[in-house]
Design an enzyme around this catalytic site. Structure first.
Site: not given
Ligand code: NDP
Ligand code: 3PG
Length: 486
Positions: A234-235, A254-255, A292, A386
């Protein structure tokens, strides 16, 4: 044509069985606002029951024979194949993802479970190391095997409602680690459907739960000492808040990313530029840019910039926007109108600061038009954060060193794409770029589900990709055998 279960109330999965709580929440289509389903919310007592069951079964699950875990994973993989169309429609309905991309996502989840089944059969054969390299170790052998760290808490985002749940669950089952999965509230139905398939297997009760837990009750779960491993996608804001709140837990994060595609001077034939432009246009807009590793930044050598940019603009304008259920649609809505408004505000900010909007720049409800900007000033939000929308920026550089410096001029470092034909350049890129993956001859948006995947800098810590997540969920435990005739 299979039907999505419209507006049904979906139970959640508590320790492998269906259950309902006292409240429900609605899941609606971002495309037309249609109610796609109602989801039952677990009570505190039910969450506790799931955690207690996972904790209680952890030793027994770790000791399950490999063939049992592999068979369960194979079963889920096969059932995903059989139900592909129905599941793709569900993903598309709850997420707004165009149906062709949703079908691709189901295909990837099929592979994730299949890879996990294969890895489960190979996993933990052990590694022997002789210790008689010193006199003190005469007759001694170290046998190293991996064992689960404990119950995994998996937290998944909305952008790949099925496959990112698969990336949490499948490796956990492969190593025999119980898992409690929280799907994203915007898109919980695909994760809950995965529960249906898991429930058809012989996995022990308690080894898996899928719980749509509201965010206000997540801190207690995050803090729970019976859940020593957290795997979050996520963020960066939420991911680091979670990690900072439990510094002694093992967290995989996992950003985000603001993926760069570099086009270098040797990639200059008409054929090269057409390929690069088409790939960039497709992968800045796939899933509405809500990946992402989608292309957010194009960094092009000055020698070909003026030939590349019009091609990119034309290819972006050729993306078919509209109804996600239509086979022809390339780009559907974003996950919500709020998400589209955020993207709009970032583009507007950049334009007011002097950026040129070469195409797009318009919002209609939750949909945002595929957009290309040039001359974006360094300080604006779009240059630093992002965007997670169908927006790309183009930037001119002089030579390879400047291009690589521009890629690294970001707080993120997930993947980068480098369009070059030169092998030496490829190796220099691999060495120089501060990212988790470098794709040569293509955009950064390529992810094979079996390869290590994850970032550096603000893009996260740890790696997913089936075998790599299995390593992440386990630790090495050595057994030293003595008195052997080595
Ligand atoms: N790396 C990636 O692939 C992704 C990056 N993002 C980035 O994040 C931005 C925001 O997206 P968003 O969906 O809000 O991402 P979040 O990081 O807020 O959400 C990701 C998951 O974490 C959950 N969550 C939120 N707060 C907490 C908490 N305190 N404790 C535990 N879990 C929590 C979310 O639930 P809930 O939805 O209820 O908040 C969701 O299931 C995007 O615009 C994008 O930039 C988003 C998704 C994926
Ligand atoms: O292709 C993928 O699996 C995604 O891009 C990975 O998901 P992420 O956007 O959360 O990294």
């Amino acid at each position: 044509m299979p039907q999505v279960h419209e507006a049904a109330t979906h139970a959640f999965w508590l320790a492998g069985r269906q259950a309902t709580g006292e409240a429900t929440f609605d899941v609606s289509s971002p495309w037309n606002g249609r109610l796609v389903g109602k989801v039952s919310v677990p009570t505190d007592a039910q969450i506790e029951e799931a955690v207690a069951a996972a904790y209680a079964v952890r030793d027994a699950f770790a000791a399950t024979p490999a063939h049992v875990r592999a068979a369960a994973l194979d079963h889920v993989s096969k059932r995903l194949v059989e139900r592909t169309e129905e599941i793709a429609q569900l993903i598309s309905a709850e997420n707004g993802k165009p149906i062709k991309w949703a079908r691709g996502e189901v295909g990837r989840a099929v592979s994730v479970f299949r890879f996990a089944a294969e890895e489960a059969r190979r996993f933990n054969g052990g590694e022997a190391q002789r210790l008689d390299t010193d006199a003190g170790g005469a007759g001694r052998l170290a046998l190293t095997r991996r064992f689960p760290k404990g119950v995994v808490l998996g937290i998944a985002p909305f952008n790949f409602p099925l496959n990112l749940c698969a990336h949490k669950i499948a490796p956990a089952i492969a190593v025999g680690a119980p898992i409690i999965l929280k799907p994203a509230p915007a898109t919980p139905l695909s994760g809950l459907l995965l529960g249906e398939l898991l429930a058809e297997t012989d996995l022990p009760a308690g080894s898996w739960s899928v719980l749509p837990v509201p965010n206000d009750r997540m801190p207690a779960l995050v803090q729970d000492e019976r859940l020593p491993v957290i795997s979050f996608t996520g963020s960066d804001k939420v991911g680091y808040a979670i990690m900072d709140s439990v510094p002694r837990k093992h967290c995989t994060l996992e950003l985000g990313g603001n993926g760069a595609a570099v086009v270098l001077a040797d990639y200059a034939s008409d054929e090269d530029l057409d390929w690069a432009a088409n790939r960039i246009a497709t992968f800045s807009n796939y899933q509405g840019g809500q990946s992402c590793i989608s292309v957010q930044r194009v960094i092009a050598d000055a020698s070909l910039y003026d030939r590349l940019v019009p091609r990119i603009v034309a290819a972006v304008e050729a993306q078919v926007t509209g109804d996600p259920s239509d086979d022809a649609t390339d780009v559907g809505p974003l996950v919500s109108e709020d998400a589209a408004k955020r993207v709009e505000s970032w583009v507007d900010e950049a334009a007011q600061a002097g950026a040129q909007v070469l195409t797009g720049g318009k919002r209609d409800g939750a949909s945002y038009a595929p957009t290309v900007l040039a001359d974006v000033p360094a300080g604006v939000t779009l240059s630093c954060e992002e965007v997670f929308g169908p927006v790309l920026t183009v930037q001119k550089v002089n030579g390879e060193a400047e291009a690589f410096a521009a890629v690294n001029d970001s707080k993120y470092g997930l993947q980068a794409g480098v369009f070059t034909h030169d092998l030496q350049t490829a190796f220099r890129a691999h060495r120089a770029l501060e990212v988790g993956g470098v794709v040569i001859g293509d955009v950064p948006s390529y992810r094979a589900d079996q390869m290590p995947y994850g970032g550096v800098k603000q893009s996260g810590v740890g790696r997913e990709g089936v075998r790599f997540a299995m390593d992440d969920y386990t630790y090495e435990r050595v057994m030293i055998l003595t008195g052997l005739a080595l």
